[in-house]
Design a protein around this motif. Structure first.
Motif, PDB file in Angstrom:
ATOM      1  N   LEU A  59      13.141 -40.147  31.163  1.00 39.36           N
ATOM      2  CA  LEU A  59      13.570 -41.589  30.736  1.00 39.36           C
ATOM      3  C   LEU A  59      12.978 -41.881  29.541  1.00 39.36           C
ATOM      4  O   LEU A  59      13.716 -42.727  28.801  1.00 39.36           O
ATOM      5  CB  LEU A  59      13.068 -42.439  32.032  1.00 39.36           C
ATOM      6  CG  LEU A  59      13.381 -42.088  33.251  1.00 39.36           C
ATOM      7  CD1 LEU A  59      12.848 -42.885  34.346  1.00 39.36           C
ATOM      8  CD2 LEU A  59      14.888 -41.813  33.584  1.00 39.36           C
ATOM      9  N   CYS A  63      15.234 -40.612  26.432  1.00 45.13           N
ATOM     10  CA  CYS A  63      16.518 -41.411  26.513  1.00 45.13           C
ATOM     11  C   CYS A  63      16.029 -42.766  25.632  1.00 45.13           C
ATOM     12  O   CYS A  63      16.879 -43.128  24.821  1.00 45.13           O
ATOM     13  CB  CYS A  63      16.917 -41.857  27.873  1.00 45.13           C
ATOM     14  SG  CYS A  63      17.806 -40.427  28.740  1.00 45.13           S
ATOM     15  N   ASN A  85      15.433 -42.133  21.991  1.00 40.34           N
ATOM     16  CA  ASN A  85      16.706 -41.930  21.364  1.00 40.34           C
ATOM     17  C   ASN A  85      17.701 -43.247  21.182  1.00 40.34           C
ATOM     18  O   ASN A  85      17.924 -43.399  20.026  1.00 40.34           O
ATOM     19  CB  ASN A  85      17.702 -40.948  22.018  1.00 40.34           C
ATOM     20  CG  ASN A  85      18.600 -40.432  21.116  1.00 40.34           C
ATOM     21  OD1 ASN A  85      18.458 -39.944  19.990  1.00 40.34           O
ATOM     22  ND2 ASN A  85      20.011 -40.325  21.630  1.00 40.34           N
ATOM     23  N   ALA A  86      17.572 -44.119  22.016  1.00 39.20           N
ATOM     24  CA  ALA A  86      18.149 -45.417  22.007  1.00 39.20           C
ATOM     25  C   ALA A  86      17.517 -46.204  20.674  1.00 39.20           C
ATOM     26  O   ALA A  86      18.128 -46.780  19.710  1.00 39.20           O
ATOM     27  CB  ALA A  86      18.111 -46.287  23.094  1.00 39.20           C
ATOM     28  N   GLU A 100      22.539 -44.690  26.077  1.00 40.44           N
ATOM     29  CA  GLU A 100      21.496 -43.977  26.287  1.00 40.44           C
ATOM     30  C   GLU A 100      20.470 -44.685  27.239  1.00 40.44           C
ATOM     31  O   GLU A 100      19.906 -44.386  28.284  1.00 40.44           O
ATOM     32  CB  GLU A 100      20.562 -43.816  25.086  1.00 40.44           C
ATOM     33  CG  GLU A 100      21.129 -42.728  24.037  1.00 40.44           C
ATOM     34  CD  GLU A 100      20.927 -41.363  24.572  1.00 40.44           C
ATOM     35  OE1 GLU A 100      19.950 -40.677  24.965  1.00 40.44           O
ATOM     36  OE2 GLU A 100      21.900 -40.748  25.355  1.00 40.44           O
ATOM     37  N   LYS A 142      21.953 -44.383  30.671  1.00 38.07           N
ATOM     38  CA  LYS A 142      22.019 -43.080  31.090  1.00 38.07           C
ATOM     39  C   LYS A 142      20.604 -42.868  31.835  1.00 38.07           C
ATOM     40  O   LYS A 142      20.198 -42.347  32.689  1.00 38.07           O
ATOM     41  CB  LYS A 142      21.837 -42.057  29.875  1.00 38.07           C
ATOM     42  CG  LYS A 142      21.754 -40.603  30.248  1.00 38.07           C
ATOM     43  CD  LYS A 142      21.345 -39.444  29.245  1.00 38.07           C
ATOM     44  CE  LYS A 142      22.579 -39.634  28.222  1.00 38.07           C
ATOM     45  NZ  LYS A 142      22.384 -38.733  27.132  1.00 38.07           N
ATOM     46  N   SER A 143      19.399 -43.428  31.202  1.00 37.09           N
ATOM     47  CA  SER A 143      18.199 -43.399  31.855  1.00 37.09           C
ATOM     48  C   SER A 143      18.074 -44.308  33.209  1.00 37.09           C
ATOM     49  O   SER A 143      17.425 -43.874  33.807  1.00 37.09           O
ATOM     50  CB  SER A 143      17.214 -44.229  30.928  1.00 37.09           C
ATOM     51  OG  SER A 143      17.321 -45.383  30.578  1.00 37.09           O
ATOM     52  N   ARG A 191      23.566 -38.433  38.349  1.00 37.08           N
ATOM     53  CA  ARG A 191      23.884 -37.704  37.400  1.00 37.08           C
ATOM     54  C   ARG A 191      25.172 -37.210  37.090  1.00 37.08           C
ATOM     55  O   ARG A 191      25.397 -36.704  36.151  1.00 37.08           O
ATOM     56  CB  ARG A 191      22.575 -36.545  37.539  1.00 37.08           C
ATOM     57  CG  ARG A 191      22.966 -35.480  38.295  1.00 37.08           C
ATOM     58  CD  ARG A 191      22.044 -34.292  38.321  1.00 37.08           C
ATOM     59  NE  ARG A 191      22.429 -33.397  39.594  1.00 37.08           N
ATOM     60  CZ  ARG A 191      21.962 -33.302  40.773  1.00 37.08           C
ATOM     61  NH1 ARG A 191      20.642 -33.951  40.560  1.00 37.08           N
ATOM     62  NH2 ARG A 191      21.991 -32.531  41.408  1.00 37.08           N
ATOM     63  N   ILE A 226      27.121 -39.063  34.253  1.00 33.62           N
ATOM     64  CA  ILE A 226      26.302 -39.147  33.211  1.00 33.62           C
ATOM     65  C   ILE A 226      27.353 -38.881  31.736  1.00 33.62           C
ATOM     66  O   ILE A 226      26.930 -39.461  30.743  1.00 33.62           O
ATOM     67  CB  ILE A 226      25.224 -38.065  32.857  1.00 33.62           C
ATOM     68  CG1 ILE A 226      24.298 -38.201  32.068  1.00 33.62           C
ATOM     69  CG2 ILE A 226      25.901 -36.550  32.380  1.00 33.62           C
ATOM     70  CD1 ILE A 226      23.022 -38.837  32.863  1.00 33.62           C
ATOM     71  N   LYS A 253      27.753 -45.552  32.063  1.00 28.75           N
ATOM     72  CA  LYS A 253      26.467 -45.944  31.369  1.00 28.75           C
ATOM     73  C   LYS A 253      26.389 -47.486  30.723  1.00 28.75           C
ATOM     74  O   LYS A 253      25.336 -48.235  30.842  1.00 28.75           O
ATOM     75  CB  LYS A 253      26.357 -45.072  30.331  1.00 28.75           C
ATOM     76  CG  LYS A 253      26.104 -43.627  31.199  1.00 28.75           C
ATOM     77  CD  LYS A 253      25.725 -42.470  29.973  1.00 28.75           C
ATOM     78  CE  LYS A 253      26.885 -41.985  29.072  1.00 28.75           C
ATOM     79  NZ  LYS A 253      26.675 -41.057  27.970  1.00 28.75           N
TER      80      LYS A 253
END
Length: 155
Positions: free
Chosen positions: A9, A12, A15-16, A46, A49-50, A74, A77, A83
């Motif tokens: 998490l 993610c 990265n965001a 992202e 996604k988390s 998942r 995803i 998302k």
């Protein structure tokens, strides 16, 4: 929650954060609002996604749909709109189920708008230029606010 999910998490969200910072940097380059917009929307994905990965980690018994087991979080995803929906809807103050449709519509709009400006389309030559400073600023603010909210969560 299993301990192993927390680093995923955090990755993610990190990265965001990098996507948002990159969008801010590119925003200052003339003619690149559409690129910054794409990065801001990817940051929201992202974040979404988390959320999906967190839901998966809860190991909640999944309901059956039409006699078959429903998809697990998942398995969504690669669903860009889903998302985006989670990133947008969980950012609402009330989390009122009546706002789900509105959040789904916003997610769909962002996804299709991103696709429309990602590549140059000779049938819509001005599409990329339509991402104006104010709109880009709003998208970046949303992404930053949602990132901030997610980063404050304690697992």
């Amino acid at each position: 929650m299993p301990v192993k999910i927390e680093p995923i998490l955090k990755a993610c969200l990190a990265n965001a954060e990098r996507l948002i910072e990159s969008a801010k940097a590119i925003r200052s380059v003339p003619g690149c609002n559409h690129i910054a917009f794409n990065l801001a929307v990817l940051a929201l994905e992202e974040i979404g996604k988390s959320i999906l990965l967190f839901q998966e980690s809860l190991e909640i018994k999944h309901l059956r749909q039409n006699g078959e087991e429903a998809k697990r979080p998942r398995e969504w995803i690669d669903d860009h709109e889903r998302k985006l929906f989670w990133a947008i809807w969980l950012g609402n103050d009330s989390l009122d189920w009546r706002t789900i449709g509105e959040s789904m519509e916003a997610a769909s709009h962002l996804h299709f708008q991103r696709l429309a400006v990602l590549y140059f389309d000779p049938t819509q030559p001005s599409a990329q230029a339509e991402i104006e400073d104010a709109y880009l600023g709003s998208c970046l603010q949303l992404a930053e606010a949602r990132l901030g909210m997610e980063k404050t969560k304690k697992y």
